[in-house]
Each structure stands twice: as structure tokens, then as C-alpha cells.
Enzyme design. Structure first.
Site, PDB file in Angstrom:
ATOM      1  N   GLY A 131       0.828  -1.199   0.000  1.00 56.98           N
ATOM      2  CA  GLY A 131       0.000   0.000   0.000  1.00 56.98           C
ATOM      3  C   GLY A 131       0.858   1.243   0.000  1.00 56.98           C
ATOM      4  O   GLY A 131       2.062   1.174  -0.240  1.00 56.98           O
ATOM      5  N   TYR A 139      -7.146  -5.644 -13.286  1.00 57.40           N
ATOM      6  CA  TYR A 139      -5.810  -6.007 -13.762  1.00 57.40           C
ATOM      7  C   TYR A 139      -4.898  -6.692 -12.744  1.00 57.40           C
ATOM      8  O   TYR A 139      -4.230  -7.673 -13.075  1.00 57.40           O
ATOM      9  CB  TYR A 139      -5.108  -4.748 -14.281  1.00 57.40           C
TER      10      TYR A 139
HETATM   11  P1  5GP Z   1       0.034   0.781 -23.057  1.00 58.38           P
HETATM   12  O1  5GP Z   1      -0.638   0.577 -24.384  1.00 58.38           O
HETATM   13  O2  5GP Z   1      -0.628   1.797 -22.242  1.00 58.38           O
HETATM   14  O3  5GP Z   1       1.507   1.019 -23.236  1.00 58.38           O
HETATM   15  O4  5GP Z   1      -0.060  -0.598 -22.286  1.00 58.38           O
HETATM   16  C1  5GP Z   1      -1.303  -1.159 -22.009  1.00 58.38           C
HETATM   17  C2  5GP Z   1      -1.041  -2.463 -21.336  1.00 58.38           C
HETATM   18  O5  5GP Z   1      -0.483  -2.219 -20.071  1.00 58.38           O
HETATM   19  C3  5GP Z   1      -2.291  -3.284 -21.102  1.00 58.38           C
HETATM   20  O6  5GP Z   1      -2.050  -4.541 -21.695  1.00 58.38           O
HETATM   21  C4  5GP Z   1      -2.391  -3.452 -19.613  1.00 58.38           C
HETATM   22  O7  5GP Z   1      -2.681  -4.807 -19.301  1.00 58.38           O
HETATM   23  C5  5GP Z   1      -1.020  -3.144 -19.141  1.00 58.38           C
HETATM   24  N1  5GP Z   1      -1.024  -2.570 -17.800  1.00 58.38           N
HETATM   25  C6  5GP Z   1      -1.991  -1.901 -17.156  1.00 58.38           C
HETATM   26  N2  5GP Z   1      -1.608  -1.560 -15.923  1.00 58.38           N
HETATM   27  C7  5GP Z   1      -0.359  -2.033 -15.789  1.00 58.38           C
HETATM   28  C8  5GP Z   1       0.588  -2.025 -14.726  1.00 58.38           C
HETATM   29  O8  5GP Z   1       0.341  -1.498 -13.647  1.00 58.38           O
HETATM   30  N3  5GP Z   1       1.787  -2.624 -14.942  1.00 58.38           N
HETATM   31  C9  5GP Z   1       2.103  -3.200 -16.144  1.00 58.38           C
HETATM   32  N4  5GP Z   1       3.297  -3.776 -16.293  1.00 58.38           N
HETATM   33  N5  5GP Z   1       1.238  -3.241 -17.162  1.00 58.38           N
HETATM   34  C10 5GP Z   1       0.030  -2.659 -16.990  1.00 58.38           C
HETATM   35 MG    MG Z   2      -1.750  -6.429 -20.515  1.00 60.25          MG
END
Ligand code: 5GP
Ligand code: MG
Length: 471
Positions: free
Chosen positions: A116, A258
Site C-alpha cells: 500500500g 488487472y
Molecule cells: P500501453 O498501451 O498503455 O503502453 O499498455 C497497455 C497495457 O499495459 C495493457 O495490456 C495493460 O494490461 C497493461 N497494464 C496496465 N496496468 C499495468 C501495470 O500497472 N503494470 C504493467 N506492467 N502493465 C500494466
Molecule cells: Mg496487458
């Protein structure tokens, strides 16, 4: 930061605790539990074990199997243990900030692991430092430990001590703690991060997610309630107390979107089912004519299933994710970042060529990865790519354990949906509504924090929020 994945928000941390009243290997149980919580943090891992009056601790940067080997685990002998996997919400990613933290205080030794983020840690730290306290780390967990030590001097009751500390600290916390006599689990009054209890034989287990109970063969007993303090002693007696503070429950809904593993149940709701439901509602809210539904692995897969079931469009396996590319995969140069995504994802051409594809993902943060995935699918011969997101536009920073410290990173905070569609190169783009998302944790009796989608924070967030704590 040169990690292309570092651009994303960081995950919440994971905590685990066990009080061994049987005769299994305590540290190994924690190791298995942390392995199951690895998705919640890949930066550092640690285990603290209590034997008699001493607490042994091993922690280091890296993944659970990188930090621990047989020799180290064999040295961690004892009957009460806690563990932690960490992803710092920003700033200091050094071993001094790795957890658990072990501290000596007047009543003996204490170890603490925290998931947290406190929003008033620096105010409290300043106060403590002006009274002579010394800090070894920059994380807020040490502030909590210091307060416990301080209040313990004034009270001869640990429950009373913890309640006083809970009156002072503000923010999100799911904590496992070893005190001289007990294993303790604490969840903040809003219940922002999850925490649950299980039992195996005569031994109790506390974990961030139920998938970690499954991993050690423990039976899920129940979730720890928002504001609850659970104490278990070495005779196996479990005591439960409530914080003096009563707040409206506000579980982070992003746990269902997520963070949490789909095989976990969080506050009575199956994360997988919540995601399938999100896909179903998404299909109703934003239908599209297409030949195949695919999910962006792994976050989008469950919702893709729901979208397919609702729309009748066949579900396909259109994108492969290389499971050996961790989230800490390092990409040194901007030029090689794009390659990074192709190492991580590869379309399965036979599934997508010549087809109108619905691509489901859980969220868009910056849009970088999504753009590359859409491009890849088109290059693999997809006729059309219709992007559907199983949560609303992510617009507001989180102060409770997810690092989106600057709103500039969040593409939806400064772009319209049409602009994002253009950026990612999809033929259409639509998001699940917030009303729709709130219907996905079917059967839930608790409330949710939806601040990242609508800016309604469950508590005041100061302008300058601590950035060195665990997410
Ligand atoms: P973006 O297109 O914004 O670069 O990436 C989107 C992806 O980031 C999505 O597939 C989502 O699952 C992932 N994602 C969302 N939140 C997080 C996070 O907190 N950490 C990571 N590593 N990936 C994330
Ligand atoms: Mg993803």
C-alpha cells in the site's frame, strides 16, 4: 529508468504470513506463497522468520527464485514467518527499501511487510525525526514500524498500540507482521488493498490474494475486513479486532481489472468472473461486427472470453505472449523498445489473417504497447482491428499503491477517445462504462475506489504525495 515497462504504472506489492503449528518447513511455505504473488511485484523479494526471540531475514532485488535458493531457505529456520514482493511506486528501488523490515523495539523483535501507500508518511516522518527517530530507508513501512514501537512503550497491549497507529496513518495498507508473540494481519479501514486468511492443518496463513493460499495448500477461511486487525498466537488462537476508524469500504477496483490473479477471490468475488462479466457488458455496450475475439495476454484474456460469449463471435488465440519475458525486462535504447514488444508478443497469423479482429485489453495506460500490438496484428494480415477496453479510460493518478505519479503518463487524461484510437491505429475503440464496471464484481457487498477512472478519491490526497513507498 530505461525499462520500457517501467513507463507503465507499477503493480501493487504482495504480502504473505504464516504461523506454523505443524511441522512443515516455514520458509519454504512463504517461498511458495510469494511465488504465487510474484505478479504483484518483481523488484525485490524477502522473507523474515522468527525462531525463539530472534528474527532472521533475507531480502534482495530480483524475482522470488532469484533471491532465494535452497541454501538460503535452509538457513531460515523458525515457526513464524512473513514475506513480501515489492514494486516501488517510484523512486528508490534499492535493497534498503526491500521488505520485510526487521526492527528491535522495547518488547523484542518485530518484522513488518506492507502493501500500500501512506499519503501522510512524510508528515509523520518529519514529526518522528524531529523527536530523534532515525530512519534506515525511505519507505513508509518504516514509519509504521516506528509508530508501533513508539506507542508500544506507552501501552502494554499490542491491539491498543495498533489501533493508535491506525488512527495516525492515512492511506492504503495491507500488512503482515511478526511480533514477539504473534502473527498479525492488518487491513486499512478503507480496505483498499486485499488481504485474506487461510488454514492448513493447525497453521494459519495470511496473504494478499487467495491464489497464494492455494499455492501452499491452505484452505481459504475469509477475507480480512477493512479496518480489521487479526492476531494469531503460537497456540493457534485467532483474535480479531476492529480499528476505531470506520470508513466506507473502497477496495481498489483495479484489483479486479488487472492486478489480482484471475484465480484469486477478492472480498468474495472471483476476479476471473468479474473480468468475464466486464467482457460481457462491454459486448453489450459496444457491439461490433467481427470474425474473431482475441485478448491481449494476459490481462485481456478473461474479458475476451466474456465478450465472445455475449456476442457469439468466436474466441481465438491470436496473440502469443512469451512467458519468459518478465515485467522487469530491460530495454536500454529507445530504438530497441519496439523490438521489446515483439519479443514479448507475437501474433498467431493463422488465427488473424484476413479477419476482422476484436482485440480486448484490460486498460490503456500510455498507449505505447497497445499501438504496437495493433500494428503487429495488421502486419499479420488482420483486416480490421477493433479495440475494446474492459475498464473506463484511465485518467487520474493513484495515490494508494499504483504509480501513475504524473498525469502526463496517462494518455486518457489529455486525449479524447478518438485521439487515442488514432494513436493506437485501431479501426474502432471503445471502453467499458464506469456503471458497467461497477456491475462486474457480482455479489460484492463492499464499495470500491474508482478514483483512477473518475477522480473521486476515498480520502484527501495531499498535493505532494510520498513516492517512495511500496505499491
Ligand atoms: P500501453 O498501451 O498503455 O503502453 O499498455 C497497455 C497495457 O499495459 C495493457 O495490456 C495493460 O494490461 C497493461 N497494464 C496496465 N496496468 C499495468 C501495470 O500497472 N503494470 C504493467 N506492467 N502493465 C500494466
Ligand atoms: Mg496487458
Amino acid at each position: 529508468m530505461n525499462d520500457f515497462l517501467m513507463e507503465k504504472q507499477k503493480e501493487a506489492c504482495g504480502v504473505f504470513g504464516i504461523i506454523n503449528n505443524d511441522d512443515f518447513d516455514t520458509a519454504r511455505m512463504v517461498y511458495y506463497g510469494l511465488y504465487a504473488l510474484q505478479h504483484r511485484g518483481q523488484e525485490s523479494a524477502g522473507i523474515a522468520v522468527k525462531s525463539g526471540n530472534t528474527i532472521l531475514c533475507h531480502k534482495d532485488m530480483g524475482l522470488v527464485p532469484e533471491v532465494f535458493d535452497r541454501v538460503i531457505l535452509n538457513q531460515l529456520q523458525g515457526n513464524v514467518a512473513i514475506g513480501h514482493v515489492r514494486y516501488s511506486t517510484t523512486g528508490d528501488s534499492s535493497v534498503s527499501n526491500a521488505q520485510p523490515m526487521v526492527l528491535r523495539y522495547r518488547n523484542g523483535n518485530m518484522a513488518i511487510a506492507h502493501n500500500g501507500n501512506l499519503v501522510n508518511a512524510s508528515v509523520l516522518r518529519d514529526e518522528l525525526e524531529s523527536q530523534g527517530a532515525i530512519f534506515q530507508s525511505t519507505n513508509d513501512t518504516e514509519v509504521i514500524a516506528n509508530l508501533i514501537s513508539r506507542y508500544r512503550v506507552m501501552s502494554n497491549d499490542i491491539v491498543d498500540t495498533i489501533k493508535k497507529v491506525m488512527n495516525e496513518i492515512k492511506g492504503s495498507y495491507a500488512i503482515t507482521m511478526i511480533t514477539p508473540k504473534r502473527l498479525v494481519g492488518i487491513r486499512d479501514p478503507f480496505g483498499i488493498r486485499p488481504l485474506c486468511i487461510g488454514k492448513t492443518g493447525n497453521s494459519y496463513v495470511i496473504a494478499s490474494e487467495s491464489c497464494a493460499l492455494d499455492a501452499v495448500g491452505a484452505k481459504f477461511i475469509r477475507d480480512i475486513e477493512p479496518g480489521e486487525i487479526v492476531l494469531i498466537d503460537e497456540e493457534g488462537n485467532l483474535e480479531s479486532h476492529k480499528s476505531d476508524k470506520k470508513e466506507a469500504s473502497s477496495l481498489c477496483i483495479f484489483e479486479h481489472v488487472y492486478f489480482a490473479r484471475p484465480d484469486s477471490n477478492v472480498d468474495g468475488v472471483s476476479t476471473h468472473m468479474a473480468r468475464v462479466e466486464a467482457g460481457r457488458i462491454l459486448a453489450k455496450e459496444h457491439p461490433v461486427e467481427a470474425d474473431i475475439v482475441i485478448g491481449a495476454p494476459s490481462g485481456g484474456l478473461d474479458a475476451a472470453l466474456g465478450f465472445s460469449r455475449e456476442s457469439g463471435i468466436p474466441y481465438g488465440h491470436g496473440l502469443l505472449k512469451n512467458r519468459y519475458v518478465g515485467r522487469t525486462f530491460i530495454q536500454p535504447e529507445q530504438a530497441t523498445r519496439e523490438k521489446g514488444v515483439s519479443i514479448k508478443f507475437n501474433p498467431i497469423k493463422s488465427e488473424v489473417t484476413g479477419k476482422r479482429v476484436v482485440l480486448i485489453d484490460d486498460s490503456i495506460v500510455r498507449g505505447t504497447t497497445t499501438r504496437q500490438i495493433v500494428t503487429m496484428l495488421k502486419e499479420a494480415g488482420a483486416k480490421e482491428v477493433h479495440m475494446r477496453i474492459s475498464s473506463p479510460p484511465y485518467k487520474f493518478p493513484c495515490f494508494f499503491g499504483i504509480d501513475t505519479s504524473t498525469r502526463k503518463q496517462l494518455v486518457a487524461s489529455y486525449s479524447s477517445i478518438e485521439e487515442i484510437r488514432e494513436l493506437i491505429g485501431a479501426d474502432s475503440l471503445a471502453y467499458l462504462s464506469l456503471e458497467g464496471l461497477l456491475r462486474t464484481p457480482v455479489g460484492s457487498t463492499l464499495g470500491f475506489c474508482t478514483a483512477c477512472f473518475n477522480g473521486n478519491y476515498p480520502m484527501d490526497v495531499p498535493d505532494e504525495v510520498e513516492k517512495n513507498s511500496c505499491g
